[in-house]
Design a protein around this motif. Structure first.
Motif, PDB file in Angstrom:
ATOM      1  N   ASP A  93       0.834  -1.206   0.000  1.00  0.00           N
ATOM      2  CA  ASP A  93       0.000   0.000   0.000  1.00  0.00           C
ATOM      3  C   ASP A  93       0.867   1.252   0.000  1.00  0.00           C
ATOM      4  O   ASP A  93       0.571   2.223  -0.713  1.00  0.00           O
ATOM      5  CB  ASP A  93      -0.916   0.006   1.227  1.00  0.00           C
ATOM      6  CG  ASP A  93      -2.049  -1.008   1.118  1.00  0.00           C
ATOM      7  OD1 ASP A  93      -2.414  -1.350  -0.024  1.00  0.00           O
ATOM      8  OD2 ASP A  93      -2.549  -1.442   2.167  1.00  0.00           O
ATOM      9  N   THR A 128      -2.116   2.259  -8.976  1.00  0.00           N
ATOM     10  CA  THR A 128      -3.000   1.303  -8.323  1.00  0.00           C
ATOM     11  C   THR A 128      -2.254  -0.005  -8.054  1.00  0.00           C
ATOM     12  O   THR A 128      -1.197  -0.273  -8.638  1.00  0.00           O
ATOM     13  CB  THR A 128      -4.216   0.995  -9.204  1.00  0.00           C
ATOM     14  OG1 THR A 128      -3.760   0.339 -10.402  1.00  0.00           O
ATOM     15  CG2 THR A 128      -4.953   2.272  -9.575  1.00  0.00           C
ATOM     16  N   LYS A 129      -2.839  -0.814  -7.178  1.00  0.00           N
ATOM     17  CA  LYS A 129      -2.249  -2.134  -6.942  1.00  0.00           C
ATOM     18  C   LYS A 129      -2.316  -2.987  -8.205  1.00  0.00           C
ATOM     19  O   LYS A 129      -1.456  -3.831  -8.440  1.00  0.00           O
ATOM     20  CB  LYS A 129      -2.971  -2.847  -5.797  1.00  0.00           C
ATOM     21  CG  LYS A 129      -2.376  -2.566  -4.425  1.00  0.00           C
ATOM     22  CD  LYS A 129      -2.917  -3.531  -3.398  1.00  0.00           C
ATOM     23  CE  LYS A 129      -2.264  -3.262  -2.044  1.00  0.00           C
ATOM     24  NZ  LYS A 129      -2.810  -4.158  -0.991  1.00  0.00           N
TER      25      LYS A 129
END
Length: 209
Positions: A42, A51-52
């Motif tokens: 994160d 974004t992941k």
């Protein structure tokens, strides 16, 4: 239409490469400051402003990202050592210059944390050694081969590599001791002095042959 499609693909490729570089750079900073265990995905994606999903597009997970950072740090270290020795003609001065460059590398906070402290545990010992041998070991082999060529040793390449492996092991252990010392500067000075004595002895032995 075909040209527009090529432009779009080119832009996507450029954006993808930029995203990957950003992830590696942010991860390098966080791994240096907080260590592998203390760094979350994160925090990495937040720092890289992606974004992941973008992260997982490039890397299988945190370990894969760490390995990319490890490779980058090792490559930078290898180039630093290579640049220091490439113009040295005298083999003994090349060896001493390589030693000093190596000791500077292991004092660097990123190298200390990523390669020496976290590398073996995260990658596993065998993988860790494979990565090292593809980078810094190559410089050690150049140094050792150069030094051995000054005497009438007549050593076959396999034996030269054996010498390089032994010297590389000693350098790695010395580098770790410097990196983890309470006073890395003083520890580095002691290592340089100790290996300097060994090189002086080998040089004297070679001159006497």
């Amino acid at each position: 239409m075909r040209v527009k499609g090529q432009i779009r693909r080119g832009r996507r490729a450029e954006y993808s490469a930029t995203t990957k570089r950003a992830l590696v750079e942010v991860a390098r900073e966080l791994f240096t400051e907080q260590g592998y265990a203390g760094t979350s995905l994160d925090a990495i994606v937040a720092g890289a402003d992606v974004t992941k999903g973008a992260l997982y597009h490039h890397f299988a997970g945190k370990q894969a990202l760490f390995e990319a950072v490890f490779e980058k740090v090792e490559q930078h270290a290898s180039r630093a050592i290579h640049d220091r020795i490439k113009n040295e003609k005298d083999p003994w001065e090349k060896a001493r210059a390589g030693l000093r460059a190596f000791l500077e590398v292991v004092r660097d906070p990123t190298y200390r944390r990523v390669v020496i402290q976290d590398g073996p545990a995260v990658l596993g010992y065998e993988r860790f050694r494979e990565q090292e041998e593809r980078s810094t070991y190559a410089n050690v082999l150049v140094i050792v081969t150069s030094v051995l060529s000054t005497g009438e040793w007549d050593l076959e390449p396999a034996m030269q590599r054996t010498f390089a492996t032994i010297f590389f092991g000693a350098m790695s252990a010395a580098g770790e001791s410097v990196s983890l010392a309470e006073d890395p500067e003083a520890a580095g000075d002691r290592v340089e002095a100790a290996i300097g004595i060994i090189l002086d002895g080998l040089q004297a032995l070679t001159s006497a042959r």
